[in-house]
Design a protein around this motif. Structure first.
Motif, mmCIF file in Angstrom:
data_model
loop_
_atom_site.group_PDB
_atom_site.id
_atom_site.type_symbol
_atom_site.label_atom_id
_atom_site.label_comp_id
_atom_site.label_asym_id
_atom_site.label_seq_id
_atom_site.Cartn_x
_atom_site.Cartn_y
_atom_site.Cartn_z
ATOM 1 N N PHE A 83 17.747 -48.529 20.762
ATOM 2 C CA PHE A 83 17.912 -48.724 22.453
ATOM 3 C C PHE A 83 16.237 -49.396 22.323
ATOM 4 O O PHE A 83 14.980 -48.815 22.006
ATOM 5 C CB PHE A 83 17.861 -47.490 23.131
ATOM 6 N N TYR A 84 16.428 -50.376 23.361
ATOM 7 C CA TYR A 84 14.720 -51.229 23.906
ATOM 8 C C TYR A 84 14.455 -51.207 24.631
ATOM 9 O O TYR A 84 15.934 -51.300 25.969
ATOM 10 C CB TYR A 84 15.256 -52.899 23.533
ATOM 11 N N PHE A 85 13.199 -51.354 25.545
ATOM 12 C CA PHE A 85 13.045 -50.951 27.100
ATOM 13 C C PHE A 85 12.115 -51.786 27.950
ATOM 14 O O PHE A 85 10.749 -51.090 26.500
ATOM 15 C CB PHE A 85 13.993 -49.280 27.818
ATOM 16 N N ALA A 122 10.326 -49.948 21.632
ATOM 17 C CA ALA A 122 12.228 -49.041 21.026
ATOM 18 C C ALA A 122 12.030 -47.735 20.414
ATOM 19 O O ALA A 122 10.993 -46.663 20.748
ATOM 20 C CB ALA A 122 11.840 -49.427 19.190
ATOM 21 N N PHE A 123 13.458 -47.316 20.614
ATOM 22 C CA PHE A 123 13.513 -45.741 20.469
ATOM 23 C C PHE A 123 14.669 -45.336 19.307
ATOM 24 O O PHE A 123 15.245 -46.322 19.676
ATOM 25 C CB PHE A 123 14.028 -45.029 22.007
ATOM 26 N N ASP A 124 14.807 -43.899 19.215
ATOM 27 C CA ASP A 124 15.784 -43.936 18.382
ATOM 28 C C ASP A 124 16.681 -43.518 19.406
ATOM 29 O O ASP A 124 16.372 -42.690 20.306
ATOM 30 C CB ASP A 124 15.754 -42.947 17.848
ATOM 31 N N TYR A 125 18.415 -43.832 18.909
ATOM 32 C CA TYR A 125 19.314 -43.451 20.014
ATOM 33 C C TYR A 125 20.452 -43.600 19.754
ATOM 34 O O TYR A 125 21.184 -43.356 18.698
ATOM 35 C CB TYR A 125 19.986 -45.339 20.583
ATOM 36 N N ASP A 126 21.221 -41.935 20.720
ATOM 37 C CA ASP A 126 22.548 -41.017 19.416
ATOM 38 C C ASP A 126 23.628 -41.730 20.561
ATOM 39 O O ASP A 126 23.379 -41.777 21.642
ATOM 40 C CB ASP A 126 22.222 -39.860 19.775
ATOM 41 N N GLY A 128 9.700 -42.225 20.723
ATOM 42 C CA GLY A 128 9.389 -44.209 21.693
ATOM 43 C C GLY A 128 8.376 -44.526 20.643
ATOM 44 O O GLY A 128 7.487 -43.350 20.623
ATOM 45 N N ARG A 129 8.431 -46.060 20.565
ATOM 46 C CA ARG A 129 6.832 -46.151 19.763
ATOM 47 C C ARG A 129 7.016 -47.742 21.014
ATOM 48 O O ARG A 129 8.053 -48.579 20.741
ATOM 49 C CB ARG A 129 7.105 -46.096 18.228
ATOM 50 N N PRO A 130 6.323 -48.915 20.128
ATOM 51 C CA PRO A 130 5.901 -49.916 20.667
ATOM 52 C C PRO A 130 6.688 -50.505 19.769
ATOM 53 O O PRO A 130 6.470 -50.569 18.365
ATOM 54 C CB PRO A 130 4.308 -50.330 20.667
ATOM 55 N N PHE A 131 7.190 -51.362 20.361
ATOM 56 C CA PHE A 131 7.924 -52.679 19.165
ATOM 57 C C PHE A 131 7.646 -53.897 19.523
ATOM 58 O O PHE A 131 6.725 -55.612 18.693
ATOM 59 C CB PHE A 131 9.372 -52.952 20.316
#
Length: 289
Positions: free
Chosen positions: A164-166, A176-180, A189-192
């Motif tokens: 998931f991007y936000f 960017a996040f890991d998404y379920d 969450g981490r910098p993309f």
């Protein structure tokens, strides 16, 4: 790194939008829908025929998408509304932030499970961090995921549904996040993508190969980034404030870009004659999400 030159960018719908935003490819109707936020308009462009359409709206829109059995919907200032392409905006389906009249909705996309993700933000122009990030199930269950947001943008999902991007655009960071997909939760969450100077990320979309296309405000470009965040394609634009990319067309390889006239002075507008219009070009990757 590939570059699509500014000479390859064409205007396809001249609408003079104050803030053109939220392009959405409606494959069933063969139509690219987009909005003019401050102009309070829903706009449509049919590439096959060149026909355009316009509906006046009672409130400022933030996005247009198809949402499960509800069909085409608009995110307006106080909730999610049905919209009929023949007649325009219909009834409000779901209320959002009725108690916050100084807010409006902004940026919305559906995830692979059909949830609608969108943000809210201050509409008065003072930039206060009063917005939030929401998800809404098709049967009307609303979840609030984040608070104290200034400008929610870059909502997008990887084609596999696991990322998931936000972005809160004022942070100059796309996360960017890991998404379920099953639970609709995100983590890690981490910098993309990080922007500096006067540049800010705005809207985004993804393609079938996992590439993330990001509009760079004050950057006159769209960047395509690989899933690892590296840039592999740049689309040069004749406008300094692009707002969102969207892949569409019959084969998914037409890149549509909305842009903004708002905040540009008279001198700049004389130079940027295509600001506020819907732009398009052909690209090597397609099939958007």
């Amino acid at each position: 790194m590939l570059t699509i030159a500014v000479d390859d960018i064409l205007p396809v719908h001249m609408a003079d939008a104050l803030t053109g935003e939220a392009p959405f490819w409606d494959a069933a109707r063969g139509t690219l829908w987009w909005i003019d936020i401050q102009g309070q308009r829903l706009l449509g462009f049919e590439p096959a025929s060149g026909r355009t359409s316009m509906h006046r709206l009672p409130l400022m829109p933030g996005f247009v998408v198809t949402f499960g059995h509800h069909g085409l919907v608009l995110g307006l200032e106080d909730g999610i509304y049905a919209v009929d392409p023949a007649t325009g905006v219909g009834e409000r389906l779901f209320a959002v932030e009725e108690d916050l009249p100084a807010n409006r909705l902004n940026d919305g996309k559906t995830d692979p499970a059909g949830r609608l993700w969108f943000g809210s933000m201050d509409k008065t122009g003072n930039g206060a961090p009063v917005g939030a990030l929401y998800s809404l199930t098709p049967d009307g269950v609303l979840h609030r995921h984040r608070s104290e947001i200034r400008i929610p943008n870059a909502i997008a999902f990887s084609p596999c549904g696991r990322t998931f991007y936000f972005s809160d655009s004022r942070s100059q960071l796309v996360e960017a996040f890991d998404y379920d997909v099953t639970s609709g939760s995100f983590s890690n969450g981490r910098p993309f993508a990080i922007f500096t100077g006067d540049e800010h990320p705005d809207g985004a979309c993804t393609d079938a190969d996992g590439g993330v296309w990001i509009a760079v405000v004050n950057g006159s470009r769209i960047e395509r980034r690989r899933p690892d965040g590296t840039v592999d394609l740049v689309v040069e634009l004749p406008v300094s404030r692009p707002t969102m990319p969207m892949l569409g067309g019959r084969d998914g390889r037409t890149l549509f870009v909305t842009s903004q006239r708002r905040f540009l002075g008279t001198r700049v507008l004389k130079q940027e004659t295509l600001a506020g219009q819907l732009l398009a070009t052909r690209v090597p990757s397609g099939n958007r999400r």
